[in-house]
Design a protein around this motif. Structure first.
Motif, short mmCIF file in Angstrom:
data_model
loop_
_atom_site.label_atom_id
_atom_site.label_comp_id
_atom_site.label_asym_id
_atom_site.label_seq_id
_atom_site.Cartn_x
_atom_site.Cartn_y
_atom_site.Cartn_z
N GLY A 297 5.81 175.54 102.37
CA GLY A 297 6.16 173.96 103.49
C GLY A 297 7.42 174.27 103.56
O GLY A 297 8.48 174.44 102.91
N LEU A 298 7.89 173.94 105.01
CA LEU A 298 9.15 173.79 105.45
C LEU A 298 9.39 172.57 106.22
O LEU A 298 8.99 172.13 107.18
CB LEU A 298 9.51 174.98 106.39
CG LEU A 298 10.69 174.84 107.09
CD1 LEU A 298 12.01 175.19 106.24
CD2 LEU A 298 11.00 175.99 108.30
N ALA B 76 4.93 176.42 97.32
CA ALA B 76 6.29 176.10 97.32
C ALA B 76 7.05 175.19 98.52
O ALA B 76 6.29 175.19 99.59
CB ALA B 76 7.27 177.35 97.50
N LEU B 77 8.07 174.63 98.29
CA LEU B 77 8.72 173.67 99.50
C LEU B 77 10.12 174.15 99.72
O LEU B 77 11.04 174.45 98.86
CB LEU B 77 8.70 172.34 99.07
CG LEU B 77 7.42 171.57 99.55
CD1 LEU B 77 7.70 169.99 98.81
CD2 LEU B 77 7.06 171.24 100.61
N LEU B 78 10.43 174.27 101.18
CA LEU B 78 11.96 174.60 101.49
C LEU B 78 12.26 173.35 102.40
O LEU B 78 11.42 172.61 103.03
CB LEU B 78 11.90 175.80 102.50
CG LEU B 78 11.49 176.97 101.81
CD1 LEU B 78 11.32 178.16 102.86
CD2 LEU B 78 12.43 177.59 100.53
N ILE B 79 13.70 173.01 102.45
CA ILE B 79 14.17 172.24 103.24
C ILE B 79 15.28 172.82 104.15
O ILE B 79 16.16 173.29 103.92
CB ILE B 79 14.95 170.96 102.63
CG1 ILE B 79 13.89 170.13 101.73
CG2 ILE B 79 15.61 170.13 103.74
CD1 ILE B 79 14.48 169.09 100.86
N GLY C 251 10.61 169.90 93.92
CA GLY C 251 10.68 171.59 93.72
C GLY C 251 11.11 172.02 95.06
O GLY C 251 10.95 173.14 95.16
N ALA C 252 11.77 171.46 95.88
CA ALA C 252 12.28 171.94 97.41
C ALA C 252 13.43 172.73 97.07
O ALA C 252 14.43 172.30 96.51
CB ALA C 252 12.24 170.89 98.46
N THR C 253 13.67 173.70 97.86
CA THR C 253 15.00 174.58 97.98
C THR C 253 15.53 174.13 99.31
O THR C 253 14.84 174.36 100.33
CB THR C 253 14.65 176.04 97.81
OG1 THR C 253 14.19 176.01 96.62
CG2 THR C 253 16.08 176.80 97.72
N ALA D 43 10.76 182.13 102.72
CA ALA D 43 9.27 181.94 102.06
C ALA D 43 9.05 183.24 101.30
O ALA D 43 9.21 184.27 101.73
CB ALA D 43 8.48 181.63 103.16
N GLY D 44 8.48 182.86 100.13
CA GLY D 44 7.77 184.13 99.23
C GLY D 44 6.49 184.11 99.35
O GLY D 44 5.77 184.73 98.48
N THR D 45 5.84 183.85 100.51
CA THR D 45 4.44 183.59 100.72
C THR D 45 4.13 184.21 102.17
O THR D 45 4.99 184.55 102.74
CB THR D 45 3.86 182.24 100.82
OG1 THR D 45 4.52 181.16 101.48
CG2 THR D 45 3.87 181.67 99.17
#
Length: 214
Positions: free
Chosen positions: A16-17, A56-59, A76-78, A101-103
């Motif tokens: 997720g972003l 996973a989550l990203l911001i 758990g967001a980076t 992203a690692g996916t």
């Protein structure tokens, strides 16, 4: 044509972003994702809706990285930042997300849409699989039958990163123009309120008085 997807992308295959890297000019230049709705930053509302739908989550944030890091920690967001200067728009945030992203897939959503649907990822993933597409994005139809496209709500293959980088390096900035280079499917949602976004302080005040679709 995109290679065939053997199966529909699963939650664990989707990063997720949260897109929170804009200037917020229509809000007077404030950091939109940090504006408060019902006692919490807008970004927190969106992250809470993304968590059950992604691995996973990203911001994506270009200001206040420490604040966003603290905000994202419970989820758990980076935090990632644009690699291009000057706030060049949502495509730069997408590029940062695609690289981080690692996916195999990235689900993007703006920071000012706190009511995004609980089935957003599942419906976009299904369309991506059945249509053998590279990108799945959102169209809504309101009660009068009027359609609206919401391009920053999207599920993308992370293998598109190099093409997007080249597009941006060429000086291009328009989201729809980049989507047009790839096989893109539009998924229709009938609850247009779920994609309501607060572009101004007045619209944020309107949201404060409305508890949303649940």
């Amino acid at each position: 044509m995109a290679p065939l997807l053997p199966t529909q992308p699963s939650r664990e295959q989707i990063t997720g972003l949260l897109l929170a890297g804009g200037r917020g000019m229509r809000m007077g230049g404030v950091d939109k994702g940090l504006q408060t709705l019902h006692g919490e930053p807008l970004a927190a509302h969106v992250l809470r809706r993304l968590v059950p739908q992604t691995g996973a989550l990203l911001i994506s944030a270009n200001r206040h990285p420490d604040t966003y890091a603290a905000l994202g920690e419970p989820f758990g967001a980076t935090v990632v930042a644009d690699t291009l200067p000057g706030f060049p728009g949502p495509l730069a945030g997408l590029l940062a997300g695609l690289h981080a992203a690692g996916t195999g897939y990235l689900l993007s959503a703006p920071c000012d849409s706190p009511w995004l649907p609980a089935d957003l990822a599942a419906r976009l993933a299904q369309a991506l699989h059945t249509q053998q597409a590279d990108i799945a994005t959102v169209t809504t139809v309101d009660a009068r039958g009027a359609a609206s496209l919401h391009p920053v709500f999207a599920l993308l293959r992370t293998s598109l990163a190099d093409d997007l980088a080249a597009f941006l390096d060429a000086g291009e900035r328009k989201v729809r123009a980049w989507y047009a280079r790839h096989r893109t499917v539009e998924v229709t949602f009938t609850d247009d309120r779920a994609f309501y976004n607060a572009n101004s302080l007045q619209e944020l005040a309107d949201l404060e008085r409305d508890r949303g679709p649940g």
